[in-house]
Design a protein around this motif. Structure first.
Motif, short mmCIF file in Angstrom:
data_model
loop_
_atom_site.label_atom_id
_atom_site.label_comp_id
_atom_site.label_asym_id
_atom_site.label_seq_id
_atom_site.Cartn_x
_atom_site.Cartn_y
_atom_site.Cartn_z
N LEU A 320 0.83 -1.20 0.00
CA LEU A 320 0.00 0.00 0.00
C LEU A 320 0.87 1.26 0.00
CD1 LEU A 320 -2.05 -2.19 0.90
CD2 LEU A 320 -3.03 -0.51 2.46
N ARG A 321 0.41 2.29 -0.71
CA ARG A 321 1.04 3.60 -0.63
C ARG A 321 0.68 4.26 0.71
NH1 ARG A 321 -0.76 6.37 -6.32
NH2 ARG A 321 -2.75 6.30 -5.23
N TRP A 322 1.35 5.41 0.97
CA TRP A 322 1.01 6.20 2.14
C TRP A 322 -0.49 6.50 2.14
CZ3 TRP A 322 -1.29 10.84 3.20
CH2 TRP A 322 -1.07 11.37 4.48
N PRO A 323 -1.18 6.39 3.26
CA PRO A 323 -0.70 6.22 4.63
C PRO A 323 -0.63 4.78 5.12
CG PRO A 323 -3.00 6.81 4.67
CD PRO A 323 -2.61 6.77 3.22
N GLY A 324 -0.59 3.81 4.24
CA GLY A 324 -0.44 2.42 4.64
C GLY A 324 -1.71 1.82 5.20
N HIS A 325 -1.56 0.71 5.91
CA HIS A 325 -2.73 0.03 6.47
C HIS A 325 -3.38 0.86 7.56
CE1 HIS A 325 -0.84 -3.63 4.61
NE2 HIS A 325 -2.11 -3.87 4.35
N PHE A 326 -4.69 0.90 7.55
CA PHE A 326 -5.47 1.73 8.47
C PHE A 326 -5.20 1.36 9.92
CE2 PHE A 326 -9.86 2.86 10.21
CZ PHE A 326 -9.65 4.22 10.16
N ASN A 327 -4.96 0.06 10.19
CA ASN A 327 -4.73 -0.37 11.58
C ASN A 327 -3.25 -0.32 11.96
OD1 ASN A 327 -3.68 -2.52 10.20
ND2 ASN A 327 -4.82 -4.09 11.33
N GLY A 328 -2.40 0.25 11.10
CA GLY A 328 -1.00 0.40 11.43
C GLY A 328 -0.13 -0.80 11.15
N ALA A 329 -0.68 -1.84 10.53
CA ALA A 329 0.12 -3.03 10.21
C ALA A 329 1.24 -2.64 9.25
CB ALA A 329 -0.76 -4.10 9.57
N PRO A 330 2.37 -3.32 9.30
CA PRO A 330 3.47 -3.00 8.38
C PRO A 330 3.08 -3.30 6.94
CG PRO A 330 3.94 -5.02 9.59
CD PRO A 330 2.72 -4.42 10.22
N ASN A 331 3.77 -2.64 6.00
CA ASN A 331 3.47 -2.87 4.59
C ASN A 331 3.75 -4.32 4.22
OD1 ASN A 331 2.53 -2.16 2.09
ND2 ASN A 331 4.00 -0.52 1.76
N GLY A 332 3.18 -4.73 3.09
CA GLY A 332 3.19 -6.14 2.73
C GLY A 332 4.45 -6.61 2.03
N ILE A 333 4.29 -7.67 1.23
CA ILE A 333 5.40 -8.41 0.65
C ILE A 333 5.39 -8.25 -0.87
CG2 ILE A 333 6.25 -10.77 0.24
CD1 ILE A 333 5.21 -11.49 3.04
N TRP A 334 6.57 -8.07 -1.44
CA TRP A 334 6.71 -8.14 -2.89
C TRP A 334 6.87 -9.61 -3.27
CZ3 TRP A 334 5.20 -4.16 -5.46
CH2 TRP A 334 5.45 -2.86 -5.02
N VAL A 335 5.88 -10.18 -3.94
CA VAL A 335 6.01 -11.56 -4.42
C VAL A 335 7.11 -11.64 -5.46
CG1 VAL A 335 4.80 -13.43 -5.62
CG2 VAL A 335 3.61 -12.09 -3.86
N MET A 336 7.20 -10.62 -6.30
CA MET A 336 8.34 -10.45 -7.20
C MET A 336 8.95 -9.08 -6.94
SD MET A 336 7.23 -11.76 -11.02
CE MET A 336 8.93 -11.72 -11.64
N ALA A 337 10.26 -9.01 -6.95
CA ALA A 337 10.90 -7.70 -6.85
C ALA A 337 10.49 -6.86 -8.06
CB ALA A 337 12.41 -7.86 -6.81
N PRO A 338 10.14 -5.58 -7.87
CA PRO A 338 9.68 -4.77 -8.99
C PRO A 338 10.61 -4.78 -10.20
CG PRO A 338 9.17 -3.65 -6.95
CD PRO A 338 9.98 -4.87 -6.58
N ALA A 339 11.92 -4.75 -9.98
CA ALA A 339 12.85 -4.75 -11.11
C ALA A 339 12.77 -6.07 -11.88
CB ALA A 339 14.28 -4.51 -10.62
N GLN A 340 12.63 -7.19 -11.14
CA GLN A 340 12.51 -8.49 -11.81
C GLN A 340 11.19 -8.59 -12.56
OE1 GLN A 340 15.03 -11.02 -11.75
NE2 GLN A 340 13.76 -11.58 -13.50
N PHE A 341 10.14 -8.04 -11.96
CA PHE A 341 8.85 -8.02 -12.64
C PHE A 341 8.96 -7.32 -13.99
CE2 PHE A 341 5.13 -5.41 -13.69
CZ PHE A 341 4.18 -6.40 -13.90
N GLU A 342 9.57 -6.16 -14.01
CA GLU A 342 9.67 -5.40 -15.26
C GLU A 342 10.48 -6.17 -16.31
OE1 GLU A 342 11.41 -1.12 -16.87
OE2 GLU A 342 10.72 -1.31 -14.79
N ALA A 343 11.59 -6.77 -15.89
CA ALA A 343 12.43 -7.51 -16.84
C ALA A 343 11.67 -8.70 -17.42
CB ALA A 343 13.71 -7.97 -16.15
N ASP A 344 10.98 -9.46 -16.55
CA ASP A 344 10.25 -10.64 -17.03
C ASP A 344 9.05 -10.23 -17.86
OD1 ASP A 344 12.12 -12.08 -15.69
OD2 ASP A 344 10.76 -12.96 -14.22
N PHE A 345 8.36 -9.18 -17.42
CA PHE A 345 7.21 -8.69 -18.17
C PHE A 345 7.65 -8.37 -19.61
CE2 PHE A 345 4.11 -5.77 -19.79
CZ PHE A 345 2.91 -6.07 -19.16
#
Length: 557
Positions: A320-345
């Motif tokens: 999630l972008r700012w301000p993140g999760h409403f209950n203050g949970a930490p941001n989530g997980i990249w299943v693929m690193a964005p750079a790898q996603f772009e290269a494979d895409f």
């Protein structure tokens, strides 16, 4: 050549140039003519079939994001919050407390013991979602109450998380020393630093899947399961459906090709190659999918690629972008690193394949749009129809960028009902929850729109999905973002021509027009005449797939 003319109370064609008709002629599995009886006579002799004379026909419904495991999951234990109907029509009661979940596991474990099942045979369950239980998370302390010796594996409803018991942790060799992202550990107390038994996203879940000899927990592929899915699809008026994560190994393909070769199978399947955390590099994956295209038939179409960036919003593994999760949970997980996603895409894009990308959180959607924009700058390709799947937090500026890039959206409208209240109160907060699955904004921006169920995450049923997009009501009676509602004709298009467009099949399916496949959804009621709040209750008689008639099983159930 035999021509059959079907009469109907009404035919909703989804062709804006001829929106309604009373008769349709079918020859060789295709629509020969649609219009009045006199229009049919122009083609010469024909056989009349009046079985639909009192019913309403519309194009076969297209489920643009689901999974065939909706058929095979029912071999395991259901632990969901909502009541749910299985492919045979039986309704399984939802479980409304953590104690009820544990008790169902206790009963199943005891039954397995009484049946003399091997002690190391795992108990597998699915559909669980702790977000309905407030802040309580399931841990080994819960699951060990069901069995302290038999391995237990519980898949969450969202498909992105699982819980296991202590025997399964030992079997999977998951300890406090595991550093793989997604292995959740106790933060404090006597077990501080030890695994809680919750595993988030594929890398962590794989530790379990590799040990139980059932990596298919993510997408089991059995002949019986695929046939069960076909029965369920017919019950819901679906004639074309995706399997939007599939490794497409030879065993999987053999099952698909055997079942889809059967004229008694009632649905066309489009399996998408799993292009994330797999064994293929992108170049090999692209070559693999291209070769499979040569094996396409009417009922089986290879050629889609599925990529993935983040996880589940309600599982708190989405980005999630700012301000993140409403209950203050930490941001989530990249299943693929964005750079790898772009290269494979880019590799799959240059190979001419159609890519469907999972993005749930708005940060993930923005990263995907940025990457696609750069790829298209380097490698322009007209009419690519790449699609962002789920896209639950996409806002109007992002939709405008998508329209400019030719990106389609397949929004997860069922979230409004199944998790709308939780998104409002826990994950997003009111402002962002009111733009959840913003179908109105997508259409206003000129984005090609489909909507989906992601079955088995939520039950397969495009008319229910359409109801969600039209009414945007939650179980607590909230209307989330009234301005984002779409009307019934727009929703029906999103589950027919809209979904067909994202699959590059709109030239064959999605409307009832001369030359297209004779795919019909046969209804007892007219979805354009009922009140919008009754859209989900429109009754399905069955389907017609390329001219073959299939009456749904358990219609009275």
């Amino acid at each position: 050549m035999t021509t059959t003319v079907y009469a109907a109370r009404k035919i909703i064609t989804m062709n804006p140039m001829q929106p309604e008709a009373t008769h349709v002629a079918v020859r060789d599995g295709r629509v020969l003519a649609v219009g009045s009886l006199d229009d049919m006579k122009a083609w010469g002799d024909f056989k009349t079939d009046d079985r639909f004379a009192g019913k309403v026909l519309m194009p076969g419904l297209v489920e643009g994001h689901c999974h065939l495991k909706e058929g095979s999951m029912w071999d395991w234990t259901y632990l969901g919050w909502f009541d749910r109907r299985d492919p045979h029509g039986k309704v399984w009661s939802g479980l409304r407390s953590m104690e009820a979940v544990v008790q169902r596991l206790v009963e199943v474990a005891a039954r397995m013991d009484a049946e003399g099942r091997p002690a190391d045979e795992p108990l597998i369950a699915w559909g669980f979602d702790p977000i309905y239980f407030g802040g309580e998370r399931m841990t080994v302390e819960h699951v060990d109450r069901a069995s302290g010796s038999r391995p237990i594996v519980i898949g969450h409803a969202n498909g992105h998380l699982m819980n296991v018991n202590s025997p399964m942790l030992r079997l999977a060799e998951v300890t406090r020393d595991n550093e793989i992202e997604g292995v959740v550990k106790f933060a404090d107390g006597p077990l501080a630093g030890e695994p809680t038994g919750e595993l988030q996203e594929p890398a962590a879940m794989f530790l379990v899947l590799r040990k139980i000899g059932n990596a298919g927990l993510m997408a089991p592929m059995t002949e019986a399961g695929v046939r069960s899915f076909g029965r369920l699809a017919c019950m819901q008026g679906v004639t074309t459906a995706t399997d939007l994560v599939n490794k497409l190994g030879e065993e999987d393909c053999a099952v698909l090709e055997k079942v889809c070769a059967d004229d008694g199978f009632a649905v066309r399947i489009l399996p998408a190659f799993q292009a994330f955390h797999g064994t293929h590099g992108a170049a090999l994956g692209a070559e693999h999918v291209q070769k499979l295209r040569a094996r396409n038939t009417d009922r089986l179409r290879y050629g889609l690629v599925k990529m993935m960036l983040d996880g589940s919003i309600q599982g708190f593994s989405a980005r999630l972008r700012w301000p993140g999760h409403f209950n203050g949970a930490p941001n989530g997980i990249w299943v693929m690193a964005p750079a790898q996603f772009e290269a494979d895409f880019e590799t799959y894009h240059r190979a001419g394949l159609t890519i469907h990308t999972h993005t749930n959180g708005d940060e993930a959607s923005e990263v995907a749009i940025d990457a696609v924009e750069r790829v298209l700058t380097r490698a322009p390709r007209p009419d690519h129809r790449h699609t962002l799947q789920h896209g639950q937090m996409i806002d109007a500026p992002m939709f405008r960028r998508m329209a400019a890039l030719g990106l389609c959206a397949n929004l997860f409208a069922n979230h409004i009902w199944y998790w709308g209240d939780q998104h409002y109160e826990m994950t997003m907060g009111p402002d962002r929850a009111n733009r959840l699955d913003a179908c109105g904004s997508a259409l206003a921006a000129g984005v090609a729109l489909a909507i989906h169920s992601d079955a088995p995450v939520t039950p397969l049923g495009p008319l229910f999905t359409a109801w969600c997009a039209v009414n945007r009501v939650t179980p607590k009676g909230r209307v989330l973002g009234a301005a984002e509602r779409i009307d019934v004709p727009q929703a029906l298009r999103a589950i027919t021509l809209g979904a067909a467009w994202t699959l590059k099949l709109d030239h064959e399916i999605g409307s009832i027009e001369c030359g297209k496949r004779a795919d019909f959804c046969v209804l007892e009621d007219d979805p354009l005449s009922v009140e919008p709040m009754q859209l989900k209750d429109v009754r399905v008689w069955g389907t017609v797939l390329s001219g073959r008639v299939f009456e749904a099983a358990n219609r009275a159930a």
